[in-house]
Scaffold this motif. Sequence first.
Motif, PDB file in Angstrom:
ATOM      1  N   MET A   1      31.979 -32.572  59.915  1.00 29.44           N
ATOM      2  CA  MET A   1      32.401 -32.818  58.547  1.00 29.44           C
ATOM      3  C   MET A   1      32.921 -34.252  58.401  1.00 29.44           C
ATOM      4  SD  MET A   1      33.022 -31.088  55.674  1.00 29.44           S
ATOM      5  CE  MET A   1      33.968 -31.312  54.225  1.00 29.44           C
ATOM      6  N   ALA A   2      33.729 -34.686  59.362  1.00 32.35           N
ATOM      7  CA  ALA A   2      34.284 -36.033  59.303  1.00 32.35           C
ATOM      8  C   ALA A   2      33.178 -37.076  59.427  1.00 32.35           C
ATOM      9  CB  ALA A   2      35.326 -36.228  60.392  1.00 32.35           C
ATOM     10  N   LEU A   3      32.163 -36.763  60.266  1.00 35.82           N
ATOM     11  CA  LEU A   3      31.053 -37.698  60.435  1.00 35.82           C
ATOM     12  C   LEU A   3      30.260 -37.832  59.140  1.00 35.82           C
ATOM     13  CD1 LEU A   3      29.522 -39.485  62.405  1.00 35.82           C
ATOM     14  CD2 LEU A   3      28.142 -37.509  63.009  1.00 35.82           C
ATOM     15  N   ALA A   4      30.047 -36.736  58.422  1.00 33.00           N
ATOM     16  CA  ALA A   4      29.320 -36.757  57.158  1.00 33.00           C
ATOM     17  C   ALA A   4      30.109 -37.539  56.103  1.00 33.00           C
ATOM     18  CB  ALA A   4      29.055 -35.343  56.668  1.00 33.00           C
ATOM     19  N   MET A   5      31.425 -37.360  56.108  1.00 29.80           N
ATOM     20  CA  MET A   5      32.279 -38.080  55.158  1.00 29.80           C
ATOM     21  C   MET A   5      32.256 -39.575  55.460  1.00 29.80           C
ATOM     22  SD  MET A   5      34.107 -37.654  52.596  1.00 29.80           S
ATOM     23  CE  MET A   5      35.673 -37.339  51.890  1.00 29.80           C
ATOM     24  N   GLY A   6      32.276 -39.957  56.722  1.00 30.03           N
ATOM     25  CA  GLY A   6      32.213 -41.362  57.109  1.00 30.03           C
ATOM     26  C   GLY A   6      30.885 -41.990  56.715  1.00 30.03           C
ATOM     27  N   ALA A   7      29.791 -41.251  56.921  1.00 31.40           N
ATOM     28  CA  ALA A   7      28.477 -41.755  56.545  1.00 31.40           C
ATOM     29  C   ALA A   7      28.384 -41.929  55.028  1.00 31.40           C
ATOM     30  CB  ALA A   7      27.390 -40.810  57.046  1.00 31.40           C
ATOM     31  N   PHE A   8      28.920 -40.970  54.299  1.00 29.95           N
ATOM     32  CA  PHE A   8      28.919 -41.057  52.840  1.00 29.95           C
ATOM     33  C   PHE A   8      29.703 -42.283  52.369  1.00 29.95           C
ATOM     34  CE2 PHE A   8      31.079 -40.155  48.803  1.00 29.95           C
ATOM     35  CZ  PHE A   8      29.969 -40.055  47.978  1.00 29.95           C
ATOM     36  N   LEU A   9      30.872 -42.524  52.942  1.00 33.20           N
ATOM     37  CA  LEU A   9      31.681 -43.677  52.567  1.00 33.20           C
ATOM     38  C   LEU A   9      30.971 -44.986  52.906  1.00 33.20           C
ATOM     39  CD1 LEU A   9      35.294 -42.521  53.484  1.00 33.20           C
ATOM     40  CD2 LEU A   9      34.305 -42.824  51.216  1.00 33.20           C
ATOM     41  N   MET A  10      30.278 -45.004  54.038  1.00 30.24           N
ATOM     42  CA  MET A  10      29.546 -46.205  54.436  1.00 30.24           C
ATOM     43  C   MET A  10      28.427 -46.502  53.431  1.00 30.24           C
ATOM     44  SD  MET A  10      29.298 -48.694  56.504  1.00 30.24           S
ATOM     45  CE  MET A  10      30.143 -48.272  58.007  1.00 30.24           C
ATOM     46  N   VAL A  11      27.666 -45.491  53.040  1.00 32.03           N
ATOM     47  CA  VAL A  11      26.597 -45.662  52.057  1.00 32.03           C
ATOM     48  C   VAL A  11      27.186 -46.102  50.721  1.00 32.03           C
ATOM     49  CG1 VAL A  11      24.830 -44.446  50.709  1.00 32.03           C
ATOM     50  CG2 VAL A  11      25.002 -44.080  53.181  1.00 32.03           C
TER      51      VAL A  11
END
Length: 81
Positions: A1-11
């Motif tokens: 979940m944290a990895l998906a949130m980090g990827a979303f923030l990066m995009v």
Amino acid sequence: MALAMGAFLMVLMVTMALFLVLAAGSAGRQSEPDRPRPFRTQHDGAPGTDLDAAQEELRLRYARGEVDREEFLQRKIDLER
């Protein structure tokens, strides 16, 4: 979940950065609008260049306030003859 949130923030951050770059470029082009020149000048050595130079000088003197409107119009008519 944290990895998906980090990827979303990066995009999201990359998208915002791209938007800001494009907006800044667009604003830079709009700060200097393409204004049509009120008088055409000719500097290519074509026939009539002397007349065009005289008319351009008259226009510049009028723009600087060295001649009034009446004198400008009369001299312009004289040059066009």
